[in-house]
Design a protein around this motif. Structure first.
Motif, PDB file in Angstrom:
ATOM      1  N   GLY A   1       0.839  -1.180   0.000  1.00 12.22           N
ATOM      2  CA  GLY A   1       0.000   0.000   0.000  1.00 12.22           C
ATOM      3  C   GLY A   1       0.881   1.239   0.000  1.00 12.22           C
ATOM      4  O   GLY A   1       1.876   1.298  -0.730  1.00 12.22           O
ATOM      5  N   ASN A   2       0.543   2.226   0.829  1.00 15.23           N
ATOM      6  CA  ASN A   2       1.389   3.424   0.906  1.00 15.23           C
ATOM      7  C   ASN A   2       2.364   3.363   2.085  1.00 15.23           C
ATOM      8  O   ASN A   2       2.948   4.360   2.486  1.00 15.23           O
ATOM      9  N   VAL A   3       2.539   2.153   2.623  1.00 20.76           N
ATOM     10  CA  VAL A   3       3.394   1.947   3.793  1.00 20.76           C
ATOM     11  C   VAL A   3       4.727   1.333   3.366  1.00 20.76           C
ATOM     12  O   VAL A   3       4.761   0.400   2.567  1.00 20.76           O
ATOM     13  N   THR A   4       5.823   1.859   3.911  1.00 21.73           N
ATOM     14  CA  THR A   4       7.156   1.308   3.677  1.00 21.73           C
ATOM     15  C   THR A   4       7.856   1.126   5.021  1.00 21.73           C
ATOM     16  O   THR A   4       7.732   1.968   5.909  1.00 21.73           O
TER      17      THR A   4
ATOM     18  N   LYS B   1       0.011   3.552  15.250  1.00 25.52           N
ATOM     19  CA  LYS B   1       1.038   4.225  14.460  1.00 25.52           C
ATOM     20  C   LYS B   1       0.652   4.281  12.988  1.00 25.52           C
ATOM     21  O   LYS B   1       0.906   5.282  12.308  1.00 25.52           O
ATOM     22  N   LEU B   2       0.031   3.218  12.487  1.00 24.23           N
ATOM     23  CA  LEU B   2      -0.448   3.219  11.104  1.00 24.23           C
ATOM     24  C   LEU B   2      -1.516   4.299  10.915  1.00 24.23           C
ATOM     25  O   LEU B   2      -1.519   5.033   9.925  1.00 24.23           O
TER      26      LEU B   2
ATOM     27  N   THR C   1       2.788  10.691   4.472  1.00 17.26           N
ATOM     28  CA  THR C   1       2.530  11.681   5.523  1.00 17.26           C
ATOM     29  C   THR C   1       3.746  11.947   6.399  1.00 17.26           C
ATOM     30  O   THR C   1       3.933  13.051   6.918  1.00 17.26           O
ATOM     31  N   GLY C   2       4.581  10.933   6.597  1.00 22.79           N
ATOM     32  CA  GLY C   2       5.724  11.087   7.487  1.00 22.79           C
ATOM     33  C   GLY C   2       6.280   9.740   7.891  1.00 22.79           C
ATOM     34  O   GLY C   2       5.986   8.717   7.255  1.00 22.79           O
TER      35      GLY C   2
END
Length: 220
Positions: A128-131, A198-199, A143-144
């Motif tokens: 997704g948009n998580v790394t 945190k997500l 976002t950060g």
């Protein structure tokens, strides 16, 4: 390190299981492609060793299916075929390596070590948009970013290695807290809660589902 071994020739499977176990690996052995796919979708592994010619579902189809789900666990294909076209087909399906039967057991161990070592050197993993960054332990989105505690990172890494699949709390505890037999039963739930917060804080488009085990899913 845990390996899924999918080999329908039972005598060879027993021999390979013994060899891998003596080399320090934990092994789940299955004998057809359908069972291999079920295990891949429900458990977390560090490597797959897949025979190509298996009953029910062949090894290449199994690997294609699991790669399409986003699972990037390193995989080595075993086969009696030696034609270049067969090797290319396996590699195009997502295999990291290819070994033709008959082979020396030392070569198999060496290839597994090389394959998993290369995988660990890839510093970043995304869904997704998580790394997540394996070197800095940072969780980031557009976002950060936030630095995760070591155990938080390990837990999220396991889930991101097998997105859209389910892993039981018992299996996660066994995998990540094996060195802490006194760890409380709800320890996995506690860390899942930390990660969810945190997500959400980072506006991630993924969340951790708790339906029939834990799994990472995209929310949009």
């Amino acid at each position: 390190m845990k390996i899924l071994l999918a080999e329908d020739e039972r005598s060879l499977s027993r021999a390979l299981t013994a060899i891998l176990t003596r080399s320090g690996y934990s092994v789940d052995a299955v004998f057809d492609g359908e069972e291999a796919l079920e295990k891949m979708e429900s458990e977390s592994y560090d490597a797959f060793v897949l025979d190509i010619m298996m009953p029910k579902i062949d090894g290449i189809t199994v690997l294609k299916n699991i790669r399409e789900s986003g699972n990037l666990t390193p995989a080595i294909m075993l086969t009696a075929k030696s034609e270049v076209e067969d090797k290319v087909t396996g590699l195009e399906a997502g295999a990291n390596d290819y070994l033709t039967k008959p082979f020396n057991s030392k070569e198999l161990i060496a290839r597994i070590q090389a394959m998993t070592g290369t995988f660990r050197k890839h510093p970043k993993l995304s869904f997704g948009n998580v790394t997540i960054d394996r070197e800095t332990l940072e969780l980031s989105t557009p976002t950060g970013g936030l630095r995760l505690a070591n155990r938080e990172f390990q837990l999220l890494e396991v889930l991101m290695n097998s997105p859209n699949s389910r892993i039981s709390a018992e299996r996660l505890k066994e995998k990540l807290w094996s060195d802490e037999p006194e760890a409380e039963e709800g320890i996995v739930n506690i860390y899942i809660s930390y990660l969810r917060k945190k997500l959400a804080y980072l506006s991630a488009d993924v969340d951790i589902s708790s339906e029939e085990g834990y799994g990472l899913e995209q929310t949009i």
